[in-house]
Scaffold this active site. Structure first.
Site, mmCIF file in Angstrom:
data_model
loop_
_atom_site.group_PDB
_atom_site.id
_atom_site.type_symbol
_atom_site.label_atom_id
_atom_site.label_comp_id
_atom_site.label_asym_id
_atom_site.label_seq_id
_atom_site.Cartn_x
_atom_site.Cartn_y
_atom_site.Cartn_z
ATOM 1 N N THR A 49 59.800 40.397 84.007
ATOM 2 C CA THR A 49 59.272 40.261 85.366
ATOM 3 C C THR A 49 59.617 38.920 85.991
ATOM 4 O O THR A 49 59.150 38.610 87.085
ATOM 5 C CB THR A 49 57.743 40.459 85.396
ATOM 6 N N HIS B 247 51.851 34.749 77.685
ATOM 7 C CA HIS B 247 51.693 33.974 78.918
ATOM 8 C C HIS B 247 50.868 34.795 79.898
ATOM 9 O O HIS B 247 50.625 35.987 79.692
ATOM 10 C CB HIS B 247 53.054 33.572 79.509
ATOM 11 N N HIS C 158 55.771 27.400 86.186
ATOM 12 C CA HIS C 158 55.513 28.682 86.843
ATOM 13 C C HIS C 158 54.474 29.507 86.099
ATOM 14 O O HIS C 158 54.001 30.525 86.616
ATOM 15 C CB HIS C 158 56.810 29.486 87.006
ATOM 16 N N HIS D 49 49.728 35.861 84.091
ATOM 17 C CA HIS D 49 50.058 35.988 85.514
ATOM 18 C C HIS D 49 48.764 36.270 86.278
ATOM 19 O O HIS D 49 47.931 37.072 85.839
ATOM 20 C CB HIS D 49 51.032 37.143 85.760
ATOM 21 N N HIS E 217 50.744 38.811 78.946
ATOM 22 C CA HIS E 217 51.916 39.441 78.329
ATOM 23 C C HIS E 217 52.109 38.888 76.927
ATOM 24 O O HIS E 217 52.242 37.672 76.744
ATOM 25 C CB HIS E 217 53.173 39.179 79.155
#
Length: 278
Positions: free
Chosen positions: A222, A131, A104, A133, A150
């Site tokens: 999140t 990581h 993911h 997003h 993040h």
């Protein structure tokens, strides 16, 4: 058909409220994000999508019932200005790291050494991993950006069990990001494969946190379990990332996570601080 081949009320009261939330929730935060990428996804119409995360497991109920959820829209009109607060206190150093494709997202975890820390209100939080997003999860005045990084930190204070502090950076399309440039070959070679590999010594300072102007609020993880009590520090300065770098991150993960941003959550009367706006 292989979709991977497509281009795809007042000042004192406000301070008391913020302090209460900080102390109350930081002691109960679970530091663990869900690692099993098959447990949830980001597809809008999926039974495992963001609107259903809170129904999938009892321990994920905060995703549905929480009142301090992240991400949020960082509205300048709602932010309380905090002048002369000083720059973000951070000390990082080079350390051995492992790059992971978690299905993911792509993450970089420092291991077997101490990569540094941040200091928030006298409490220290050690850097664990970063990581990405795409698109961004947080927005600023309604504007969404191409990428969000993040930096996840865990408390070093034994009295603050499992408390978490995250530094977030937003990126717009432009010149390549130097930090990602060091990793992008390994990211590309991991496409569609859940694996991890050692990438040698990586310096967190290369991420390039400005630390002079930033938003701060109390939120959550999140991703499931969406645990609340996370101290969020979002840099106001927007960095740049190339379209090729964004695509590499998107193509490396599984199809359902190519857009791996949780929708913006209600503010619910929370206080947002904007530190050193001038």
């Amino acid at each position: 058909m292989n979709t991977k081949q497509q281009t795809k009320p007042n000042f004192v009261s406000a301070c008391l409220i913020f302090t209460f939330l900080f102390l109350s929730y930081s002691a109960s935060v679970s530091a663990d994000e869900e690692e099993n990428e098959r447990e949830f996804d980001y597809l809008e119409n999926s039974e495992k999508g963001p609107s259903h995360w809170g129904d999938l497991k009892m321990e994920w109920s905060a995703c549905k019932n929480g009142v301090l959820q992240s991400p949020i829209d960082l509205s300048s009109q709602r932010a309380k200005i905090v002048n002369k607060a000083g720059e973000l206190k951070k000390t990082y150093k080079p350390c051995d790291a492992i790059l992971r494709n978690r299905g993911h997202d792509i993450s970089l975890k420092w291991h077997n050494c101490f990569a540094g820390l941040i200091n928030i209100n006298g409490s220290e939080y050690s850097l664990q991993q970063v990581h990405w997003h795409s698109p961004s999860e947080h927005t600023i005045n309604g504007a969404r950006y191409a990428l969000e990084l993040h930096m996840v930190h865990h408390s070093t204070d034994p009295n603050f069990n499992h408390s978490v502090a995250v530094i977030g950076l937003l990126y717009k399309l432009g010149a390549p990001d130097a930090f990602l440039s060091k990793l992008i070959t390994n990211v590309t070679s991991m496409a569609d494969e859940m694996q991890e590999r050692e990438v040698g010594v990586i310096d967190p300072n290369m991420i390039g946190i400005d630390g002079k102007q930033y938003y701060r609020y109390i939120g959550s993880l999140t991703v499931p379990p969406c645990t609340e009590g996370v101290i969020w520090t979002m840099n106001k300065m927007i960095r740049t990332v190339s379209i090729d770098q964004v695509l590499a991150l998107r193509l490396a993960v599984h199809d359902y996570a190519e857009s791996n941003a949780r929708p913006v959550q209600p503010l619910n009367h929370r206080q947002i601080e904007l530190h050193n706006p001038n």
